[in-house]
Design an enzyme around this catalytic site. Structure first.
Site, PDB file in Angstrom:
ATOM      1  N   SER A  84       0.823  -1.210   0.000  1.00  0.00           N
ATOM      2  CA  SER A  84       0.000   0.000   0.000  1.00  0.00           C
ATOM      3  C   SER A  84       0.859   1.262   0.000  1.00  0.00           C
ATOM      4  O   SER A  84       1.999   1.260   0.463  1.00  0.00           O
ATOM      5  CB  SER A  84      -0.925   0.005   1.223  1.00  0.00           C
ATOM      6  OG  SER A  84      -1.686  -1.173   1.258  1.00  0.00           O
TER       7      SER A  84
HETATM    8  N1  SAM Z   1      -0.708  -3.828   3.659  1.00  0.00           N
HETATM    9  C1  SAM Z   1      -0.036  -4.695   2.737  1.00  0.00           C
HETATM   10  C2  SAM Z   1       1.372  -4.217   2.488  1.00  0.00           C
HETATM   11  O1  SAM Z   1       1.767  -3.201   3.042  1.00  0.00           O
HETATM   12  O2  SAM Z   1       2.080  -4.898   1.753  1.00  0.00           O
HETATM   13  C3  SAM Z   1      -0.737  -4.714   1.432  1.00  0.00           C
HETATM   14  C4  SAM Z   1      -1.806  -5.699   1.359  1.00  0.00           C
HETATM   15  S1  SAM Z   1      -2.432  -5.932  -0.274  1.00  0.00           S
HETATM   16  C5  SAM Z   1      -3.105  -4.354  -0.685  1.00  0.00           C
HETATM   17  C6  SAM Z   1      -3.868  -6.907   0.123  1.00  0.00           C
HETATM   18  C7  SAM Z   1      -3.554  -8.327   0.535  1.00  0.00           C
HETATM   19  O3  SAM Z   1      -4.756  -8.926   1.011  1.00  0.00           O
HETATM   20  C8  SAM Z   1      -3.042  -9.194  -0.594  1.00  0.00           C
HETATM   21  O4  SAM Z   1      -1.814  -9.749  -0.243  1.00  0.00           O
HETATM   22  C9  SAM Z   1      -4.127 -10.269  -0.726  1.00  0.00           C
HETATM   23  O5  SAM Z   1      -3.630 -11.535  -1.084  1.00  0.00           O
HETATM   24  C10 SAM Z   1      -4.716 -10.288   0.673  1.00  0.00           C
HETATM   25  N2  SAM Z   1      -6.052 -10.835   0.797  1.00  0.00           N
HETATM   26  C11 SAM Z   1      -7.129 -10.654  -0.012  1.00  0.00           C
HETATM   27  N3  SAM Z   1      -8.185 -11.322   0.488  1.00  0.00           N
HETATM   28  C12 SAM Z   1      -7.775 -11.937   1.633  1.00  0.00           C
HETATM   29  C13 SAM Z   1      -8.411 -12.763   2.593  1.00  0.00           C
HETATM   30  N4  SAM Z   1      -9.688 -13.113   2.504  1.00  0.00           N
HETATM   31  N5  SAM Z   1      -7.676 -13.218   3.635  1.00  0.00           N
HETATM   32  C14 SAM Z   1      -6.366 -12.891   3.764  1.00  0.00           C
HETATM   33  N6  SAM Z   1      -5.709 -12.103   2.878  1.00  0.00           N
HETATM   34  C15 SAM Z   1      -6.408 -11.635   1.831  1.00  0.00           C
END
Ligand code: SAM
Length: 224
Positions: A62
């Protein structure tokens, strides 16, 4: 001073303080945590830019401002048990680890998890437990949580996450369509919940039982 340290200082001044982030603990942590270690080597020079970056598997680390805004809104003092949904690169996880007592983090894409464990170990953070699972249903065995941060956009606020908040607990979650959402802050009170809209945002989708069912749908913006 190393060029990455200068880049971090500039990021904090120009992207965070200039836009109203005031929590000194958040600012200090973001001056310290080496964000470039959470992206692949070819992208390290861009790690302190004012944007999200790809981390593989069509996911992103992000934007620094969004990480700061969400973390500040959780009002962490250092004693909290925190649940994070969507570990991704582990940068936000590390920020939470620096500012709270214990972080539980859930990621659905397994290959991310080993990488994050290794960076956390390298940086000396030992207060994080990560599991591969669907975080839209939370982590019931570890509840209640003082703070929950969801780093992926959901079609609605997942009821299990509200259930797993302690009284006084804060939940930050992007809610809306697949491509744009509103960042909501939900606070659990003795008699229910309060809800505040903080800002517009655009997160990747939360895929799961109480999220979106697929990464993309033929019918555009409708949850299926
Ligand atoms: N905050 C993180 C960073 O700084 O790197 C970024 C996260 S990224 C925007 C969103 C993440 O949520 C992805 O890695 C995706 O695989 C995960 N994700 C999506 N749905 C999910 C779920 N139901 N349970 C766990 N992780 C999930």
């Amino acid at each position: 001073m190393s060029r990455f340290q200068s880049a971090r200082n500039r990021m904090v001044e120009e992207q965070l303080i200039a836009r109203g982030i005031r929590d000194e603990r958040v600012l200090a942590a973001m001056r310290t945590i080496p964000r470039h270690l959470f992206v692949e080597e070819a992208l390290q020079e861009q790690a302190y830019g004012d944007h999200a970056l790809p981390i593989g598997e069509r996911q992103t680390i992000s934007q620094p401002f969004m990480a700061a805004l969400m973390t500040e809104a959780l009002h962490l003092s250092g004693h909290e048990r925190v649940l994070e949904i969507g570990t991704g690169s582990g940068y936000q996880t590390t920020l939470l680890a620096a500012l709270s007592a214990k972080v539980y983090s859930i990621e659905r894409i397994e290959p991310f998890i080993e990488k994050v464990r290794s960076v956390l170990k390298h940086l000396g953070y030992f207060n994080v437990e990560i599991k591969a699972a669907d975080g839209s249903i939370g982590w019931e065995e570890k509840a209640p949580f003082d703070a929950i941060l969801v780093a992926a956009g959901a079609p609605e606020v997942p009821p299990p996450l509200v259930d797993q908040l302690a009284v006084g607990g804060r939940l930050l979650i992007p809610v809306g369509g697949r491509f744009s959402q509103v960042l909501k802050k939900i606070v659990k009170t003795g008699s229910g919940v309060t809800e505040t809209a903080l800002t517009n945002c655009a997160f990747v989708p939360l895929i799961g039982a109480v999220g979106w069912q697929h990464e993309e749908t033929a019918n555009g913006d409708n949850p299926v």
